[in-house]
Design an enzyme around this catalytic site. Sequence first.
Site, short mmCIF file in Angstrom:
data_model
loop_
_atom_site.label_atom_id
_atom_site.label_comp_id
_atom_site.label_asym_id
_atom_site.label_seq_id
_atom_site.Cartn_x
_atom_site.Cartn_y
_atom_site.Cartn_z
N CYS A 50 0.79 -1.32 -0.04
CA CYS A 50 -0.14 0.08 -0.05
C CYS A 50 0.76 1.14 -0.08
CB CYS A 50 -1.02 0.24 1.26
SG CYS A 50 -0.28 0.63 2.71
N CYS A 53 4.05 1.34 2.41
CA CYS A 53 5.08 0.60 1.79
C CYS A 53 5.79 1.42 0.58
CB CYS A 53 4.13 -0.88 1.22
SG CYS A 53 3.83 -1.74 2.65
N ASP A 456 -7.05 19.38 -32.29
CA ASP A 456 -6.17 19.84 -33.43
C ASP A 456 -7.20 19.10 -34.72
OD1 ASP A 456 -4.24 20.10 -35.26
OD2 ASP A 456 -3.82 17.93 -35.31
N ASP A 639 -2.48 15.13 -32.35
CA ASP A 639 -1.36 14.33 -32.87
C ASP A 639 -0.19 14.95 -33.42
OD1 ASP A 639 -2.54 14.91 -35.21
OD2 ASP A 639 -2.11 13.17 -36.03
N ASP A 643 2.27 19.25 -32.64
CA ASP A 643 1.11 19.26 -31.22
C ASP A 643 1.94 19.16 -30.06
OD1 ASP A 643 -1.16 19.89 -33.02
OD2 ASP A 643 -1.35 17.79 -33.35
#
Length: 769
Positions: A50, A53, A456, A639, A643
């Site tokens: 968790c 840890c 875009d 993309d 960009d």
Amino acid sequence: MSCCAAGSEGALDIERAGHALPSAEELRLSSRAVGPGLWQVDLSVPAVHCGTCITTVEHALKALPQVERARVNLSTKRVSVVWKESVDGVETDPVALPRAIAATGYESHLFTAVEEASDSLRNQLIRAVAVSGFAATNIMLLSVSVWSGADAATRDLFHWISAMIAAPALIYAGRFFYQSAWGALTHGRTNMDVPIAIGITLSYAASLWETIHHGEHAYFDATASLLFFLLIGRTLDHVMRDRARSAISGLARLSPRGAMVIGEFGTQDYRAVEDIKVGDRIAIAAGDRIPVDGVVIAGESDLDVSIVNGESAPQSVAPGSAVQAGTLSLTGSLTISATATVTNSFLAEIIHLMEAAEGGRAHYRRIADRAAQFYSPAVHLLAITSFVTWGLYDGDWKHAMMVAIAVLIITCPCALGLAVPVVQVVAAGRLFKAGIMVKDGSAMERLAQVDTIAFDKTGTLTLGRPRLVDGPAVTAEAFAIAAGLAAHSRHPLSRALWSAYSLQPRSFDGVREVPGAGVEAATSEGTWRLGHRAFACGEAQAELIPNPYSEVVLSRDGAEIATFHFEDILRPRAETAVRQLKASGFRLGILSGDRAVVVAKIARELGIDSWRSGLSPRQKAEGCAEAAAEGSKLLMVGDGINDAPALAAAHVSMAPATAADVGRQAADFVFMRDGLEAVPFAIEASRRAGRLIRENFALAIGYNVIAVPIALLGYATPLIAAVAMSTSSIIVVANALRLNRLALDEASSGEAETGTRVTGPAAQPRLAA
């Protein structure tokens, strides 16, 4: 259950006890270069369970001068460490890395993709549940006679028999808590298995004291039942968490262990997938999975590519087709040439993205981690206080001890430790099933906050698969020159132009790419340019010939030679996705490098009122920064290389899998499907994940607000405390699993399956590769 298990999983893995540290040579051979003088090695730390840890291991590693960064992944128990090969001119020793982990009480070894460890732990837990259940049942049967009024001799006999049954059960089944607690205490720290170990030990010790002194009441039945319920809770928690991270486990199993590699003289030898090198020829039979990324050099087949795009329809491949690791050959045999190793293949990339989804230091995770750090000392203080208070209050120190034991057990913050990571694991798995990769949990938090979305155009709102259309007459010579220049670019328009030319194009040397503009080559004839009009002919010519098509201009020394027109198609379900986003109240816009006439047409067709055209990469990034300055939380969807700055500058970002490598790396989310429905789905999933995390916090805090006073007031026995603690953890995990019910909006599945043809831009080649 909690970090409690600074050992509960791995320290409990008996087979690993005493595991030797990897040698310096093994660590160096297992490391990979990630920068000048920087290397990354992956270690397995099975005991992490968790947030506490994770914090303990990361802090220990970051304290070393040679460690650049360290990150623990809870799902795979992997710690990725980036280390410097030298500090101040002195070569570093990589063995210091596992040694630092060992100093905190955690075992570590080189990470492998073997998945059997989780099943092994599950089987150990089930056996422990069976042993403790058998002991509890038999002790309860003996207790019936005691409760029914057996004489003193019979009562003492049954108490001793119960003690002998409980002792081996406590040793065998309780080792899960004892080993974890001992490992923490011997390294000068504590965890939440410490109070559990103390609680069951004190319960047994008090019962043994009563037996030795011929007391009427012993609690061996309660001790065994307490252990039984604790183990049931931990086993169910382990199984449910395995289910939550099943997407990662399932991906790892898609990678074959090896493949048949074709030798120089046609011989075939089986080779482990780790030993396959770039350029190796691999024989793939029908029914085999592709081991590494490659290119088909012989054979034809239909591939199951659902792992790539989430679609069930098979994809046909033939010589020249690219194939990805993890895809399945359904109908035919293939020979492929490897283009990547197993660590750099598509499957490894998406596993890495999935693992990273819960590894980020998200806001909610940091809250839970800080709370867990201070919780353990508070628990012990409460237990001591309750023991002393009750002992002084009524003088019954045995009852005071039972109250203290109940406090120790009931206050274990298992639910708090699970509140955030289990939701992030489930959310990442659900997004993956929908064809969306997420890099870290903080990205989901940021996506849930967005109020503005900027797209875009080419390759994002459209598929970026333009087709050359009839336009003004182009001479054969101009076509050959343009195709020769286009061969040096992977921008969609350049690729479409090159594909449309069926003859031998003209060859060029020293072609230079200008991101967001085009390509150019200096020859004895002059400087040839292929790209958008402003780049090819100068700014003054940029809008001389407005038209609704995407165009690429060929020029020599600034003089236009030919113009090529293209048309593009919208992404499937783009109109539906935009409509859903507008209905949800998002402000939508387009940030494009394309010409105004084309961007305006796309905006009208999709119903987007705000758009900007002709933007450079810098201007796109500035647009994202302006939105942030105005207080907007902007999602940038794009993309391509140009960009990438905008994707990095936005509050959160998303890119299609077809994007350039740079774009995918800059984006927080990557969607694999062609359809644009991934955008509203990812936002909804992130918002629901945020709600579930807040609900889990409320459940965990509410449990403690109710349970702690009950235990302190003496109304909860240790057995009731064990049931309550286990139930709280299970409720938190079960609440997180509700996210799996979130489904893609199928209402749009029939719309625009092949896309709606539009005339669209990209006259400004954004080299999408």
